[in-house]
Design an enzyme around this catalytic site. Structure first.
Site, PDB file in Angstrom:
ATOM      1  CG  HIS A 146      12.039 -10.346  10.137  1.00  0.00           C
ATOM      2  ND1 HIS A 146      11.569 -11.311   9.284  1.00  0.00           N
ATOM      3  CD2 HIS A 146      11.632  -9.157   9.640  1.00  0.00           C
ATOM      4  CE1 HIS A 146      10.920 -10.726   8.288  1.00  0.00           C
ATOM      5  NE2 HIS A 146      10.935  -9.419   8.477  1.00  0.00           N
TER       6      HIS A 146
ATOM      7  CG  ASP B 285      10.055  -1.563  11.035  1.00  0.00           C
ATOM      8  OD1 ASP B 285       9.539  -2.680  11.108  1.00  0.00           O
ATOM      9  OD2 ASP B 285       9.770  -0.729  10.150  1.00  0.00           O
TER      10      ASP B 285
HETATM   11  C1  SDX Z   1       8.273  -5.925   9.936  1.00  0.00           C
HETATM   12  O1  SDX Z   1       7.182 -10.338   8.036  1.00  0.00           O
HETATM   13  C2  SDX Z   1       7.788  -9.349   7.454  1.00  0.00           C
HETATM   14  O2  SDX Z   1       8.400  -9.474   6.429  1.00  0.00           O
HETATM   15  C3  SDX Z   1       7.637  -7.972   8.149  1.00  0.00           C
HETATM   16  C4  SDX Z   1       8.522  -6.863   7.623  1.00  0.00           C
HETATM   17  C5  SDX Z   1       8.119  -6.453   6.211  1.00  0.00           C
HETATM   18  O3  SDX Z   1       8.973  -5.928   5.490  1.00  0.00           O
HETATM   19  O4  SDX Z   1       6.900  -6.574   5.883  1.00  0.00           O
HETATM   20  O5  SDX Z   1       9.876  -7.248   7.619  1.00  0.00           O
HETATM   21  C6  SDX Z   1       8.372  -5.600   8.487  1.00  0.00           C
HETATM   22  O6  SDX Z   1       7.192  -6.087  10.442  1.00  0.00           O
HETATM   23  C7  SDX Z   1       9.542  -6.092  10.737  1.00  0.00           C
HETATM   24  C8  SDX Z   1       9.280  -6.514  12.226  1.00  0.00           C
HETATM   25  C9  SDX Z   1       8.935  -5.241  13.001  1.00  0.00           C
HETATM   26  N1  SDX Z   1       8.494  -5.583  14.380  1.00  0.00           N
HETATM   27  C10 SDX Z   1       9.258  -5.323  15.453  1.00  0.00           C
HETATM   28  O7  SDX Z   1      10.387  -4.844  15.398  1.00  0.00           O
HETATM   29  C11 SDX Z   1       8.577  -5.631  16.786  1.00  0.00           C
HETATM   30  C12 SDX Z   1       9.537  -6.385  17.682  1.00  0.00           C
HETATM   31  N2  SDX Z   1       9.753  -7.731  17.149  1.00  0.00           N
HETATM   32  C13 SDX Z   1       8.947  -8.802  17.662  1.00  0.00           C
HETATM   33  O8  SDX Z   1       7.685  -8.458  18.125  1.00  0.00           O
HETATM   34  C14 SDX Z   1       9.075 -10.109  16.896  1.00  0.00           C
HETATM   35  O9  SDX Z   1      10.415 -10.317  16.690  1.00  0.00           O
HETATM   36  C15 SDX Z   1       8.330 -10.270  15.584  1.00  0.00           C
HETATM   37  C16 SDX Z   1       6.888  -9.958  15.731  1.00  0.00           C
HETATM   38  C17 SDX Z   1       8.930  -9.390  14.539  1.00  0.00           C
HETATM   39  C18 SDX Z   1       8.500 -11.731  15.152  1.00  0.00           C
HETATM   40  O10 SDX Z   1       7.869 -12.502  16.093  1.00  0.00           O
HETATM   41  P1  SDX Z   1       7.797 -14.110  15.944  1.00  0.00           P
HETATM   42  O11 SDX Z   1       8.453 -14.572  14.698  1.00  0.00           O
HETATM   43  O12 SDX Z   1       6.368 -14.502  16.170  1.00  0.00           O
HETATM   44  O13 SDX Z   1       8.732 -14.607  17.097  1.00  0.00           O
HETATM   45  P2  SDX Z   1       8.253 -14.880  18.558  1.00  0.00           P
HETATM   46  O14 SDX Z   1       7.378 -13.777  19.043  1.00  0.00           O
HETATM   47  O15 SDX Z   1       7.747 -16.287  18.616  1.00  0.00           O
HETATM   48  O16 SDX Z   1       9.658 -14.748  19.360  1.00  0.00           O
HETATM   49  C19 SDX Z   1      10.541 -15.862  19.500  1.00  0.00           C
HETATM   50  C20 SDX Z   1      11.291 -15.594  20.803  1.00  0.00           C
HETATM   51  C21 SDX Z   1      10.351 -15.373  22.005  1.00  0.00           C
HETATM   52  O17 SDX Z   1      11.063 -15.713  23.178  1.00  0.00           O
HETATM   53  P3  SDX Z   1      10.761 -17.171  23.878  1.00  0.00           P
HETATM   54  O18 SDX Z   1       9.258 -17.258  24.054  1.00  0.00           O
HETATM   55  O19 SDX Z   1      11.306 -18.182  22.860  1.00  0.00           O
HETATM   56  O20 SDX Z   1      11.538 -17.135  25.159  1.00  0.00           O
HETATM   57  O21 SDX Z   1      12.049 -14.376  20.683  1.00  0.00           O
HETATM   58  C22 SDX Z   1      11.561 -13.418  21.615  1.00  0.00           C
HETATM   59  C23 SDX Z   1      10.175 -13.862  22.020  1.00  0.00           C
HETATM   60  O22 SDX Z   1       9.844 -13.381  23.325  1.00  0.00           O
HETATM   61  N3  SDX Z   1      11.533 -12.122  20.911  1.00  0.00           N
HETATM   62  C24 SDX Z   1      11.887 -10.959  21.450  1.00  0.00           C
HETATM   63  C25 SDX Z   1      11.747 -10.024  20.417  1.00  0.00           C
HETATM   64  N4  SDX Z   1      11.323 -10.633  19.304  1.00  0.00           N
HETATM   65  C26 SDX Z   1      11.181 -11.941  19.612  1.00  0.00           C
HETATM   66  N5  SDX Z   1      12.295 -10.633  22.697  1.00  0.00           N
HETATM   67  C27 SDX Z   1      12.563  -9.329  22.912  1.00  0.00           C
HETATM   68  N6  SDX Z   1      12.477  -8.354  21.947  1.00  0.00           N
HETATM   69  C28 SDX Z   1      12.065  -8.675  20.708  1.00  0.00           C
HETATM   70  N7  SDX Z   1      11.954  -7.712  19.755  1.00  0.00           N
END
Ligand code: SDX
Length: 427
Positions: free
Chosen positions: A306, A363
């Protein structure tokens, strides 16, 4: 605590005001930075940048706190109702009994939509994703309600709120019915909001619809948990679109489209599809954990991580318990739930997830309840939209009442510098 910050660059110092919020959050106000220094800040994804001051929702990602107008999500999801929380988010206070009864009655007065909307619905193929249909029908509501909301009139705002809350569940249910080739239902004003929504979704003409209180309570709680979440992607979209003084329906339609994305609200559908793929693949959870950790593999653990929560998403904790309760009360054994719990156990012990503070989000478990309630996977994000509607409305009203400027970010240009045009036969 100091009330100013100093930016030093190229031998010059720029003084910037520092603001402190009611929950002691600290913000450097850079509104005058470019004017004073010619310098802008750059922050892709706005990970460090506040877009507004807001009095609606407070969340603390480090502590896993979520409060609507100062009330905790734990108390509201246990003791309140979706419509009562909608009133709180939109008007700022919990309603009196009389206010709540009037609010419910005024929403029911808006529980019809123009029959001509069916012509638009008929234009969609059965295969159309319900989120695309919902976004289109929401925008189309403007055509049937063309008078812009007079944001200087409390009465006009109240009427627009009731109209939006009254009509959105109907077009949401119609998007589902259309995708299933089922006849469309009309509202039943003898039912409360969430029971009426479930009936809109599931009543078939050949049988009397029987309300299941356990199902309605579970759905109502799920909707409360989704009602607002400060400046998430879709809410920020609603605010930016509304900042051009586009109408409320048009702004919400844009929010629906933003929510559709699998990184945002579309994740609840992606979680179930992921869990079903793991189940089909013999339940090999470890294999998918490795895929999620592999930088060369685009696979992500959907429902994990998140932007703000670097601790447990408080909603996920409540939904996880609700999933157990709902499945037990309905006598359902869902192998997908077991896979989800196994996946969570493994991930929470794995250094990759621990180091990046990746926890289950709202989710991760919600889809398991929607499945148990008979909601098809493609409708999960529509459920999220029905839940988030009051938050979108509240945030849009706040933005307009605060007379916020049009949202228009700057950029850092990294393209070609000035060069002369070259005729085509000389290239
Ligand atoms: C919602 O913002 C809100 O409030 C949203 C929400 C709401 O109520 O409106 O809470 C609802 O959208 C919840 C999130 C639902 N999405 C998912 O479950 C999709 C999977 N999650 C990711 O795509 C990700 O965690 C995000 C999009 C939610 C957040 O992404 P960020 O904050 O941009 O973080 P990032 O992509 O920069 O990740 C940081 C690190 C990275 O690794 P490194 O590059 O540092 O090595 O964490 C890793 C990412 O690769 N990472 C994951 C991951 N999420 C982040 N690796 C594997 N699986 C994941 N799910």
């Amino acid at each position: 605590m100091s009330n100013k910050a100093i930016l030093e660059y190229d031998g010059k110092k720029y003084e910037l005001p520092v603001l402190v919020g009611t929950e002691d959050e600290v913000a450097i106000d850079i509104e005058k930075l470019r004017g004073q220094s010619g310098i802008i800040t750059l922050d892709p994804g706005f990970k460090n940048t506040g877009s507004c001051k807001s009095a609606i929702t407070f969340l603390d990602g480090e502590k896993g706190i979520l409060q609507y107008r100062g009330y905790t999500i734990e108390e509201l999801s246990e003791k309140s109702s979706f419509i009562e929380v909608a009133f709180l988010l939109i008007f700022g206070e919990l309603p009196t009994k009389a206010e709540l009864e009037k609010f419910k009655a005024d929403i029911k007065k808006e529980s019809m939509i123009s029959e001509e909307m069916k012509n638009i619905l008929d234009g969609f193929p059965r295969s159309a994703h319900p989120m695309g249909v919902l976004s289109a029908l929401t925008s189309a509501l403007t055509a049937f309600n063309p008078i812009p909301v007079n944001v200087n009139s409390k009465e006009a705002i109240y009427n627009a709120v009731c109209k939006t809350l009254g009509k959105f569940p109907i077009i949401s249910a119609w998007a589902y019915r259309n995708s299933q080739g089922l006849p469309l239902n009309y509202s039943d004003n003898s039912l409360d909001y969430t029971a009426n929504f479930m009936r809109l979704m599931f009543k078939i003409p050949t049988e009397k619809y029987v309300v299941n209180p356990a199902v309605v309570k579970a759905m109502d709680q799920l909707l409360i948990l989704h009602e607002d979440h400060e400046q998430n992607c879709s809410t920020a979209t609603v605010r930016v679109v509304g900042s051009s003084h586009a109408g409320l329906f048009a702004s919400i339609s844009a929010g629906v489209s933003a929510l559709w994305g699998p990184l945002h609200g579309g994740a609840n559908q992606a979680v179930i599809e992921m869990l079903e793929a793991i189940q089909k693949d013999g339940g090999d959870v470890e294999k998918y954990i490795l895929k999620a950790k592999d930088p060369d593999d685009p696979f992500r653990l959907m429902g994990f991580g998140h932007r703000v929560y670097k601790n447990f998403d408080p909603r996920a904790k409540i939904i996880k318990k609700a999933a157990d309760d709902v499945l037990e009360s309905l006598g359902i054994e869902d192998p997908i739930l077991k896979i989800a719990k196994h996946l969570e156990d493994v991930a929470l012990k794995d250094e990759y997830f621990v180091q990046r503070k990746l926890y289950p989000n709202v989710d991760f478990y919600s889809g398991i309840i929607y499945r148990a309630l008979g909601i098809p996977t493609e409708m999960f994000t529509v459920m999220f939209a029905v839940g988030r509607l009051p938050g979108w409305i509240a945030q849009w009203i706040e933005m307009r009442e605060n007379k916020e400027p049009i949202g228009r970010p700057r950029q850092l240009y990294v393209g070609a510098t000035k060069r002369p045009f070259v005729e085509v036969d000389k290239r």
